[in-house]
Design an enzyme around this catalytic site. Structure first.
Site, PDB file in Angstrom:
ATOM      1  N   ARG A 184       6.356  18.153  36.550  1.00 45.05           N
ATOM      2  CA  ARG A 184       6.613  16.769  36.170  1.00 45.05           C
ATOM      3  C   ARG A 184       8.092  16.427  36.040  1.00 45.05           C
ATOM      4  O   ARG A 184       8.489  15.299  36.286  1.00 45.05           O
ATOM      5  CB  ARG A 184       5.845  16.393  34.895  1.00 45.05           C
ATOM      6  CG  ARG A 184       4.322  16.388  35.142  1.00 45.05           C
ATOM      7  CD  ARG A 184       3.518  15.806  33.977  1.00 45.05           C
ATOM      8  NE  ARG A 184       3.729  14.392  33.824  1.00 45.05           N
ATOM      9  CZ  ARG A 184       4.479  13.835  32.876  1.00 45.05           C
ATOM     10  NH1 ARG A 184       5.092  14.592  31.976  1.00 45.05           N
ATOM     11  NH2 ARG A 184       4.617  12.539  32.815  1.00 45.05           N
ATOM     12  N   CYS A 229      12.640  29.281  43.679  1.00 50.89           N
ATOM     13  CA  CYS A 229      13.789  29.120  44.557  1.00 50.89           C
ATOM     14  C   CYS A 229      13.917  27.663  44.969  1.00 50.89           C
ATOM     15  O   CYS A 229      13.527  27.277  46.073  1.00 50.89           O
ATOM     16  CB  CYS A 229      13.642  30.008  45.781  1.00 50.89           C
ATOM     17  SG  CYS A 229      13.937  31.709  45.358  1.00 50.89           S
ATOM     18  N   GLU A 230      14.459  26.870  44.044  1.00 54.27           N
ATOM     19  CA  GLU A 230      14.533  25.426  44.229  1.00 54.27           C
ATOM     20  C   GLU A 230      15.419  24.909  43.090  1.00 54.27           C
ATOM     21  O   GLU A 230      15.082  25.097  41.926  1.00 54.27           O
ATOM     22  CB  GLU A 230      13.100  24.868  44.137  1.00 54.27           C
ATOM     23  CG  GLU A 230      12.961  23.390  43.911  1.00 54.27           C
ATOM     24  CD  GLU A 230      13.412  22.568  45.094  1.00 54.27           C
ATOM     25  OE1 GLU A 230      12.987  22.872  46.216  1.00 54.27           O
ATOM     26  OE2 GLU A 230      14.208  21.634  44.884  1.00 54.27           O
ATOM     27  N   ARG A 279      -4.317  11.215  30.083  1.00 55.13           N
ATOM     28  CA  ARG A 279      -3.177  11.755  29.345  1.00 55.13           C
ATOM     29  C   ARG A 279      -3.373  11.692  27.832  1.00 55.13           C
ATOM     30  O   ARG A 279      -3.072  12.652  27.124  1.00 55.13           O
ATOM     31  CB  ARG A 279      -1.929  10.948  29.726  1.00 55.13           C
ATOM     32  CG  ARG A 279      -0.631  11.442  29.129  1.00 55.13           C
ATOM     33  CD  ARG A 279       0.494  10.435  29.388  1.00 55.13           C
ATOM     34  NE  ARG A 279       0.433   9.900  30.734  1.00 55.13           N
ATOM     35  CZ  ARG A 279       1.000  10.465  31.796  1.00 55.13           C
ATOM     36  NH1 ARG A 279       1.660  11.580  31.659  1.00 55.13           N
ATOM     37  NH2 ARG A 279       0.890   9.902  32.981  1.00 55.13           N
TER      38      ARG A 279
HETATM   39  C1  PLP Z   1      -4.857   8.265  36.551  1.00 59.29           C
HETATM   40  C2  PLP Z   1      -5.921   7.311  36.236  1.00 59.29           C
HETATM   41  C3  PLP Z   1      -6.449   7.243  34.947  1.00 59.29           C
HETATM   42  C4  PLP Z   1      -5.903   8.046  33.800  1.00 59.29           C
HETATM   43  O1  PLP Z   1      -4.598   7.690  33.515  1.00 59.29           O
HETATM   44  P1  PLP Z   1      -3.870   8.275  32.214  1.00 59.29           P
HETATM   45  O2  PLP Z   1      -2.499   7.720  32.326  1.00 59.29           O
HETATM   46  O3  PLP Z   1      -3.899   9.739  32.310  1.00 59.29           O
HETATM   47  O4  PLP Z   1      -4.624   7.753  31.030  1.00 59.29           O
HETATM   48  C5  PLP Z   1      -7.504   6.394  34.722  1.00 59.29           C
HETATM   49  N1  PLP Z   1      -8.024   5.643  35.719  1.00 59.29           N
HETATM   50  C6  PLP Z   1      -7.540   5.685  36.980  1.00 59.29           C
HETATM   51  C7  PLP Z   1      -8.157   4.866  38.025  1.00 59.29           C
HETATM   52  C8  PLP Z   1      -6.476   6.517  37.275  1.00 59.29           C
HETATM   53  O5  PLP Z   1      -5.982   6.540  38.524  1.00 59.29           O
END
Ligand code: PLP
Length: 443
Positions: free
Chosen positions: A330, A361-362, A293
């Protein structure tokens, strides 16, 4: 709206990203459209890499590709010196097709198939992050069949609960992921793995949650992992070369969100590592992290065209966009919050409170509840910011809506990196059994 990265309002009062006027982008590529601020993605990569370089530790920053995995994004990750996490054969295939250096690919997931293991071993990826006992023995068997020794990390559930939305926290004991530290499963896993001839233990992994705004959770995880490392060293004579602290670094979605600068997360982690391992006279391992993210989230903006609206006096005014939960699930999944601006009238004062609905449609197909905008008209462009992570990646074809195109914008240039889906894509995998075919189609 908060303006991220290169976003600004230009002389015509239009939102501009990467030097490109969003009104022009809408005309050229259509809407909905995912727009990625390439300079900001690269900046985020560099923030991680530079902060680790400054620590003097050996490290890998692995982009968690699940956040947004397309060929061009793999190219950026490579160019910026990142490693890459994949969780499925599809993500692995994408990375390989992008020419990503295979030794920097790490394979995650709690239910890898034999076929995925074979594909990854054949591709000679860097390591597997093993999640559970069944996988441990499956992987050893697949590696033995291929006469290979496979490098692994073991995913530990350290029992640290990061303060975040319940559905996206994974560090607590009640989790589908990993070997539990508290109940001894993690210790047993190392013991068993160390006796398997076709596996080489590189170290341990933890991922305590997502969109975390404080460093305390990471510090606690570091402490627990180090306590575990020292125990394993003295009792099992296994020394970890790698400690992976996962991802989960928070980003600013809306006003009031207060994530830390990347450098501060990294500083808390690296200082903790140096301090604790130093105290225990333990050779300092390589530190790996896995941001997803925080690499792509705030660099993404989704551009929509506004269509119909429905005003329920005293209750709510709905305005509908030409996309919705199909390009951004999300809100429906987590009640996630977003900010938005009228991209073609970005300079104007806000005048009315509206809620942004999708076209599916939700009833749960909403994108934003309650946002102040100028008086909106049909045909206005709405830009929702911070949609770079887990949007395109989670997009669906519900209602047979075609997935939007993705463009990278930088220095006034817009490059298509994913085409808008076609109607042919929509029916491309459908098959009509012969007994249902119309005469005309049979011919
Ligand atoms: C989802 C995930 C990430 C990345 O998470 P972010 O919140 O997008 O930084 C890193 N490592 C593992 C094992 C994950 O499941």
């Amino acid at each position: 709206m908060f303006l991220h990265g290169t976003s600004q309002v230009n002389d015509q009062g239009h939102l501009q990203i990467g030097g490109c006027d969003t009104s022009d982008l809408a005309e050229q590529f259509g809407t909905p459209l995912y727009i990625v601020d390439e300079a900001l993605v690269r900046q985020r990569c560099r923030e991680f890499v530079n902060a680790f370089s400054a620590s003097g530790l050996k490290f890998q920053v692995a982009y968690a590709s699940k956040a947004f995995c397309v060929l061009a994004m793999c190219r950026i990750a490579e160019e910026e010196g990142m490693s890459l996490d994949v969780v499925s054969d599809g993500e692995l295939y994408t990375a390989i097709e992008a020419g990503f250096p295979v030794e920097r690919i790490h394979f995650h997931g709690n239910n890898k198939s034999i076929q995925e293991m074979e594909m990854a071993i054949d591709a000679k990826i860097g390591c597997f992050v093993v999640d559970n006992f069944i996988e441990l023995h499956m992987l050893n068997a697949v590696a033995a069949e291929k006469n290979q020794k496979v490098k692994i990390l073991l995913r530990i559930t350290p029992g640290v609960e990061a303060h975040t939305h319940e559905f996206i926290s994974t560090g607590q004991t009640d989790s589908k992921f990993g070997f539990d530290l508290g109940n001894g499963a993690a210790f047993r896993a190392i013991d068993e793995a160390s006796k398997l001839a076709n596996l080489e233990i590189l170290g341990i992994h933890s991922h305590i949650g997502s969109n975390i705004f404080e460093v305390e959770g990471f510090k606690m995880a570091v402490e627990k992992m180090i306590g575990f490392a020292t125990q394993v060293r003295s009792e099992l004579n296994v020394t970890f070369k790698v400690v992976n602290l996962g991802g989960g670094f928070g980003i600013r979605y809306v006003e009031g969100d207060t994530p830390l600068p990347v450098a501060e997360y990294v500083k808390a982690i690296t200082e903790g590592i140096i301090d604790f391992f130093g105290k225990h006279d333990y050779p300092i391992p390589e530190i790996w992290v896995e941001p997803g993210r925080s690499i792509v989230g705030d660099a993404g903006t989704t551009l929509y065209t506004l269509g119909t609206s429905k005003d329920i006096p005293g209750v709510r005014k709905y305005v509908a966009v030409d996309g919705g939960m199909t390009d951004n699930p999300r809100f429906a999944l987590y009640g996630s919050r977003y900010e938005a601006v009228l991209a073609n009238r970005a300079g104007e004062a806000t005048e009315e409170l509206v809620s942004v609905a999708g076209k599916c449609c939700e009833s749960g197909d909403m994108l934003i509840k309650d946002i102040e905008l100028p008086k909106v008209n049909q045909g206005d462009l709405l830009a929702i910011s911070c949609t770079g992570a887990y949007n395109y990646a989670m997009a669906s074809n519900y209602n047979r809506i075609r997935k939007p195109a993705v463009v990278f914008v930088k220095d006034g240039q817009a490059d298509l990196v994913v085409k808008r889906e076609s109607f042919d894509n929509i029916i491309g995998n459908d098959v009509i059994p012969a007994r249902m075919q119309k005469q005309a189609l049979k011919a």
